[in-house]
Design a protein around this motif. Structure first.
Motif, PDB file in Angstrom:
ATOM      1  N   SER A  48       0.709  -1.105  -0.022  1.00 23.74           N
ATOM      2  CA  SER A  48      -0.021   0.129   0.037  1.00 23.74           C
ATOM      3  C   SER A  48       0.894   1.164  -0.084  1.00 23.74           C
ATOM      4  CB  SER A  48      -0.920   0.000   1.324  1.00 23.74           C
ATOM      5  OG  SER A  48      -0.254   0.019   2.298  1.00 23.74           O
ATOM      6  N   VAL A  49       0.214   2.410  -0.351  1.00 25.75           N
ATOM      7  CA  VAL A  49       1.039   3.660  -0.081  1.00 25.75           C
ATOM      8  C   VAL A  49       1.644   3.846   1.205  1.00 25.75           C
ATOM      9  CG1 VAL A  49       0.938   6.237  -0.459  1.00 25.75           C
ATOM     10  CG2 VAL A  49      -0.353   4.493  -2.050  1.00 25.75           C
ATOM     11  N   GLU A  50       0.983   3.620   2.135  1.00 26.08           N
ATOM     12  CA  GLU A  50       1.584   3.723   3.710  1.00 26.08           C
ATOM     13  C   GLU A  50       2.605   2.850   3.745  1.00 26.08           C
ATOM     14  OE1 GLU A  50      -1.915   3.213   2.878  1.00 26.08           O
ATOM     15  OE2 GLU A  50      -2.476   5.192   3.364  1.00 26.08           O
ATOM     16  N   GLU A  51       2.669   1.504   3.579  1.00 27.00           N
ATOM     17  CA  GLU A  51       3.749   0.747   3.448  1.00 27.00           C
ATOM     18  C   GLU A  51       4.837   1.072   2.669  1.00 27.00           C
ATOM     19  OE1 GLU A  51       1.589  -3.608   4.333  1.00 27.00           O
ATOM     20  OE2 GLU A  51       1.921  -2.792   2.233  1.00 27.00           O
ATOM     21  N   ALA A  52       4.716   1.732   1.433  1.00 27.23           N
ATOM     22  CA  ALA A  52       5.575   1.988   0.697  1.00 27.23           C
ATOM     23  C   ALA A  52       6.396   3.371   0.984  1.00 27.23           C
ATOM     24  CB  ALA A  52       5.104   2.403  -0.799  1.00 27.23           C
ATOM     25  N   PRO A  73       7.198   4.114 -10.042  1.00 28.30           N
ATOM     26  CA  PRO A  73       6.374   3.006 -10.541  1.00 28.30           C
ATOM     27  C   PRO A  73       5.499   2.466  -9.686  1.00 28.30           C
ATOM     28  CG  PRO A  73       8.574   2.205  -9.909  1.00 28.30           C
ATOM     29  CD  PRO A  73       8.523   3.604  -9.624  1.00 28.30           C
ATOM     30  N   ALA A  74       4.158   2.627 -10.187  1.00 26.43           N
ATOM     31  CA  ALA A  74       3.089   2.039  -9.697  1.00 26.43           C
ATOM     32  C   ALA A  74       1.899   1.862 -10.447  1.00 26.43           C
ATOM     33  CB  ALA A  74       2.636   3.049  -8.514  1.00 26.43           C
ATOM     34  N   THR A  75       0.966   1.085 -10.089  1.00 22.72           N
ATOM     35  CA  THR A  75      -0.299   0.714 -10.841  1.00 22.72           C
ATOM     36  C   THR A  75      -1.569   1.287 -10.187  1.00 22.72           C
ATOM     37  OG1 THR A  75      -0.444  -1.254  -9.683  1.00 22.72           O
ATOM     38  CG2 THR A  75       0.662  -1.320 -11.976  1.00 22.72           C
ATOM     39  N   LYS A  76      -2.432   1.747 -10.628  1.00 20.77           N
ATOM     40  CA  LYS A  76      -3.826   2.119  -9.878  1.00 20.77           C
ATOM     41  C   LYS A  76      -4.919   1.382 -10.524  1.00 20.77           C
ATOM     42  CE  LYS A  76      -5.586   6.486  -8.398  1.00 20.77           C
ATOM     43  NZ  LYS A  76      -5.957   7.954  -8.547  1.00 20.77           N
ATOM     44  N   PRO A  77      -5.219   0.172 -10.112  1.00 20.72           N
ATOM     45  CA  PRO A  77      -6.152  -0.577 -10.589  1.00 20.72           C
ATOM     46  C   PRO A  77      -7.597   0.022 -10.214  1.00 20.72           C
ATOM     47  CG  PRO A  77      -5.214  -1.844  -8.967  1.00 20.72           C
ATOM     48  CD  PRO A  77      -4.398  -0.662  -9.109  1.00 20.72           C
ATOM     49  N   GLY A  78      -7.734   0.776  -9.203  1.00 22.64           N
ATOM     50  CA  GLY A  78      -9.167   1.240  -8.869  1.00 22.64           C
ATOM     51  C   GLY A  78      -8.750   2.611  -8.262  1.00 22.64           C
ATOM     52  N   LYS A  79      -9.083   2.885  -7.212  1.00 26.35           N
ATOM     53  CA  LYS A  79      -8.969   4.169  -6.519  1.00 26.35           C
ATOM     54  C   LYS A  79      -7.746   4.571  -5.868  1.00 26.35           C
ATOM     55  CE  LYS A  79     -13.926   5.373  -5.801  1.00 26.35           C
ATOM     56  NZ  LYS A  79     -14.861   5.697  -4.602  1.00 26.35           N
ATOM     57  N   VAL A  82      -1.093   0.554  -6.071  1.00 27.79           N
ATOM     58  CA  VAL A  82      -0.252  -0.433  -5.719  1.00 27.79           C
ATOM     59  C   VAL A  82       0.934  -0.446  -6.166  1.00 27.79           C
ATOM     60  CG1 VAL A  82      -0.488  -2.890  -6.048  1.00 27.79           C
ATOM     61  CG2 VAL A  82      -2.523  -1.874  -5.854  1.00 27.79           C
ATOM     62  N   LEU A  83       2.085  -0.562  -5.290  1.00 26.48           N
ATOM     63  CA  LEU A  83       3.366  -0.602  -5.433  1.00 26.48           C
ATOM     64  C   LEU A  83       4.088  -1.897  -5.226  1.00 26.48           C
ATOM     65  CD1 LEU A  83       2.482   2.349  -3.763  1.00 26.48           C
ATOM     66  CD2 LEU A  83       4.630   2.965  -5.065  1.00 26.48           C
ATOM     67  N   TYR A  84       5.051  -2.271  -6.097  1.00 26.24           N
ATOM     68  CA  TYR A  84       5.679  -3.319  -5.823  1.00 26.24           C
ATOM     69  C   TYR A  84       7.004  -3.078  -5.284  1.00 26.24           C
ATOM     70  CZ  TYR A  84       1.901  -5.652  -8.101  1.00 26.24           C
ATOM     71  OH  TYR A  84       0.744  -6.140  -8.520  1.00 26.24           O
ATOM     72  N   GLN A  85       7.474  -3.907  -4.169  1.00 30.93           N
ATOM     73  CA  GLN A  85       8.821  -3.661  -3.476  1.00 30.93           C
ATOM     74  C   GLN A  85       9.974  -4.000  -4.557  1.00 30.93           C
ATOM     75  OE1 GLN A  85       9.542  -5.993  -0.129  1.00 30.93           O
ATOM     76  NE2 GLN A  85      11.634  -5.495   0.168  1.00 30.93           N
ATOM     77  N   ASP A  86       9.851  -4.844  -5.336  1.00 27.51           N
ATOM     78  CA  ASP A  86      11.026  -4.866  -6.432  1.00 27.51           C
ATOM     79  C   ASP A  86      11.189  -3.784  -7.233  1.00 27.51           C
ATOM     80  OD1 ASP A  86       8.885  -5.973  -7.624  1.00 27.51           O
ATOM     81  OD2 ASP A  86       9.685  -7.315  -8.734  1.00 27.51           O
ATOM     82  N   GLU A  87      10.064  -3.174  -7.778  1.00 24.53           N
ATOM     83  CA  GLU A  87       9.917  -2.077  -8.633  1.00 24.53           C
ATOM     84  C   GLU A  87      10.647  -0.928  -7.711  1.00 24.53           C
ATOM     85  OE1 GLU A  87       6.104  -1.796 -10.107  1.00 24.53           O
ATOM     86  OE2 GLU A  87       6.296  -3.631 -11.419  1.00 24.53           O
ATOM     87  N   LEU A  88      10.039  -0.714  -6.715  1.00 24.64           N
ATOM     88  CA  LEU A  88      10.646   0.365  -5.879  1.00 24.64           C
ATOM     89  C   LEU A  88      12.088   0.186  -5.903  1.00 24.64           C
ATOM     90  CD1 LEU A  88       7.951   0.812  -3.013  1.00 24.64           C
ATOM     91  CD2 LEU A  88       8.575   2.257  -5.105  1.00 24.64           C
ATOM     92  N   ASP A  89      12.671  -1.039  -5.370  1.00 25.86           N
ATOM     93  CA  ASP A  89      14.281  -1.091  -5.335  1.00 25.86           C
ATOM     94  C   ASP A  89      14.922  -0.531  -6.743  1.00 25.86           C
ATOM     95  OD1 ASP A  89      13.925  -1.998  -2.879  1.00 25.86           O
ATOM     96  OD2 ASP A  89      13.723  -4.303  -3.246  1.00 25.86           O
TER      97      ASP A  89
END
Length: 124
Positions: A48-52, A73-79, A82-89
């Motif tokens: 989530s955004v808070e976890e990221a 880099p993130a996706t927004k499937p709805g409102k 969603v971020l992925y840890q490996d993409e953030l790295d």
């Protein structure tokens, strides 16, 4: 043993010692590779955004600003994002002033992605 004065009669013993050393190095490498494979964990997990923000150690407002700009880099499937840890790295590594060198596969992919040209009319 003093390797500077090896005679022809010493060759079988020296070759046997070298073979034993090579076998020992192979065993050590295979053991290290097994340990390395076991240590790797799945880092492609949704956050989530808070976890990221907690993972990146940046304020939540700054993260939302960068998400709005499209720099992170993130996706927004709805409102929600969603971020992925490996993409953030990867994003962190790419935005460094002194980037880490890419692996051979990543360099090949970058070269192939950058060389997309229109075909020359003379070669048709």
């Amino acid at each position: 043993m003093d390797y500077s004065n090896i005679t022809f009669n010493d060759l079988p013993r020296v070759v046997a010692e070298l073979r034993d050393e090579v076998v020992g190095m192979r065993q050590m490498l295979s053991r290290l590779q097994e340990e390395n494979v076991q240590c790797k964990e799945n880092t492609h997990r949704p956050m989530s955004v808070e976890e990221a923000a907690e993972y990146l150690k940046i304020p939540l407002r700054t993260l939302y600003m960068k998400l709005g700009n499209g720099t992170i880099p993130a996706t927004k499937p709805g409102k929600r994002y969603v971020l992925y840890q490996d993409e953030l790295d990867k994003w962190l590594e790419c935005s460094r002033r002194n980037p880490v060198p890419l692996s051979d596969e990543e360099q090949n992919a970058a070269v192939l992605a950058s060389n997309r040209r229109k075909p020359n009319n003379r070669t048709w």
